[in-house]
Enzyme design. Sequence first.
Site, PDB file in Angstrom:
ATOM      1  N   LYS A  15      47.995  35.963  48.172  1.00  0.00           N
ATOM      2  CA  LYS A  15      48.250  37.165  48.371  1.00  0.00           C
ATOM      3  C   LYS A  15      50.100  37.273  48.221  1.00  0.00           C
ATOM      4  O   LYS A  15      49.616  36.055  47.623  1.00  0.00           O
ATOM      5  CB  LYS A  15      48.470  37.695  49.855  1.00  0.00           C
ATOM      6  CG  LYS A  15      47.685  38.154  49.922  1.00  0.00           C
ATOM      7  CD  LYS A  15      47.042  39.550  51.184  1.00  0.00           C
ATOM      8  CE  LYS A  15      45.860  39.635  51.619  1.00  0.00           C
ATOM      9  NZ  LYS A  15      45.998  40.473  52.605  1.00  0.00           N
ATOM     10  N   HIS A  99      41.227  44.051  45.107  1.00  0.00           N
ATOM     11  CA  HIS A  99      41.613  44.072  46.372  1.00  0.00           C
ATOM     12  C   HIS A  99      42.031  45.306  46.803  1.00  0.00           C
ATOM     13  O   HIS A  99      42.588  46.240  46.028  1.00  0.00           O
ATOM     14  CB  HIS A  99      42.519  43.150  46.488  1.00  0.00           C
ATOM     15  CG  HIS A  99      42.951  42.589  48.251  1.00  0.00           C
ATOM     16  ND1 HIS A  99      43.685  43.522  48.479  1.00  0.00           N
ATOM     17  CD2 HIS A  99      42.277  41.614  48.972  1.00  0.00           C
ATOM     18  CE1 HIS A  99      43.398  42.939  49.939  1.00  0.00           C
ATOM     19  NE2 HIS A  99      43.339  41.576  50.077  1.00  0.00           N
ATOM     20  N   GLU A 101      44.308  46.519  48.631  1.00  0.00           N
ATOM     21  CA  GLU A 101      45.617  45.789  48.872  1.00  0.00           C
ATOM     22  C   GLU A 101      46.147  46.880  47.576  1.00  0.00           C
ATOM     23  O   GLU A 101      47.223  47.417  47.050  1.00  0.00           O
ATOM     24  CB  GLU A 101      46.596  44.457  48.705  1.00  0.00           C
ATOM     25  CG  GLU A 101      46.770  44.710  50.223  1.00  0.00           C
ATOM     26  CD  GLU A 101      46.805  43.256  50.883  1.00  0.00           C
ATOM     27  OE1 GLU A 101      47.141  42.827  50.093  1.00  0.00           O
ATOM     28  OE2 GLU A 101      46.051  42.713  51.942  1.00  0.00           O
ATOM     29  N   GLY A 177      44.805  41.556  58.216  1.00  0.00           N
ATOM     30  CA  GLY A 177      45.597  41.677  58.491  1.00  0.00           C
ATOM     31  C   GLY A 177      45.969  42.195  59.447  1.00  0.00           C
ATOM     32  O   GLY A 177      47.531  42.426  60.663  1.00  0.00           O
ATOM     33  N   SER A 217      40.924  39.142  58.480  1.00  0.00           N
ATOM     34  CA  SER A 217      40.869  38.668  60.123  1.00  0.00           C
ATOM     35  C   SER A 217      40.315  37.183  60.560  1.00  0.00           C
ATOM     36  O   SER A 217      39.961  37.289  61.228  1.00  0.00           O
ATOM     37  CB  SER A 217      41.436  39.601  60.704  1.00  0.00           C
ATOM     38  OG  SER A 217      42.781  40.834  60.814  1.00  0.00           O
TER      39      SER A 217
HETATM   40  P1  13P Z   1      43.415  38.707  56.748  1.00  0.00           P
HETATM   41  O1  13P Z   1      43.188  37.096  56.481  1.00  0.00           O
HETATM   42  O2  13P Z   1      45.421  38.146  56.440  1.00  0.00           O
HETATM   43  O3  13P Z   1      43.441  39.328  56.919  1.00  0.00           O
HETATM   44  O4  13P Z   1      43.303  39.144  54.990  1.00  0.00           O
HETATM   45  C1  13P Z   1      42.114  39.531  54.336  1.00  0.00           C
HETATM   46  C2  13P Z   1      41.555  39.901  53.125  1.00  0.00           C
HETATM   47  O5  13P Z   1      42.892  40.594  52.611  1.00  0.00           O
HETATM   48  C3  13P Z   1      41.414  38.716  52.027  1.00  0.00           C
HETATM   49  O6  13P Z   1      41.657  39.136  50.256  1.00  0.00           O
END
Ligand code: 13P
Length: 256
Positions: A15, A99, A101, A177, A217
């Site tokens: 990220k 993704h 996000e 996250g 996670s």
């Molecule tokens: P986390 O492992 O921090 O929850 O993030 C997962 C993710 O979005 C991987 O693309």
Amino acid sequence: MNRRKRRTVIAGNWKMNMTPVEATAMIKELRPMIKGRRACDVVLCVPAIDIPAAVAAAKGSRIKIGAENVHFEEKGAFTGEISAKMLLSCGVEYVIIGHSERRQYFGETDATVNKRVLAALSAGLKVILCVGEVLEQRDLGITNEILAMQTKIALQGVSAEQLKNVIIAYEPVWAIGTGRVATPEQADEGNGVVRKTVEALYGHDAAEALTVQYGGSMNEKNAADLLAKYNVDGGLIGGASLVASKFAAIVAAAEK
Ligand code: 13P
């Protein structure tokens, strides 16, 4: 996972974290930790600015470098964007597309995800396509429909041959996250829906050969239980991919 039928792939998604100097240090630390068995593929998807440093630091190791996004046009007036050709020219092999996000914060739609998938595959990149429901959709009982729809639209126009260069990551948005990981059963079910959707489009053999990751996670403590499930062929890891020892422990869990 089922190693006889498909590759297990452990991928990090950094990220918006790590400077090039930090990227180099992390990869140098990681390299000796994951030497030896090669029962799974290891990918780190890094911010564009870190790509040259990451490619240099990973050279000669089993670590492949990926990007976190790609634009669908080949070139032109698209300020701030990066093309598939640019990524390839820097040694990138994989790219994350769609993704949550990007969908949530940057206006990514199923249609633009599809355009990016097609552009990346025709340029020769391997794609890690992300799909996943938000909590409201899970609560409404429409998770399976959302996963099928996102998968189908993203793969419009992708040939059976091109599908061999696609990995799909099921990432429930509520698990990203948050520390609230999906149960192994939920991960297996979501990944199974993705596989069934691909089966309807490309047939049984193609679906069985498809690597479907779980993301959200995933960490060094829960990875083994998630990866034990038939439909979980790896992970797309955010937070835990920033720390060499944690990421290496997930790779070790995938190689058992
Ligand atoms: P986390 O492992 O921090 O929850 O993030 C997962 C993710 O979005 C991987 O693309």
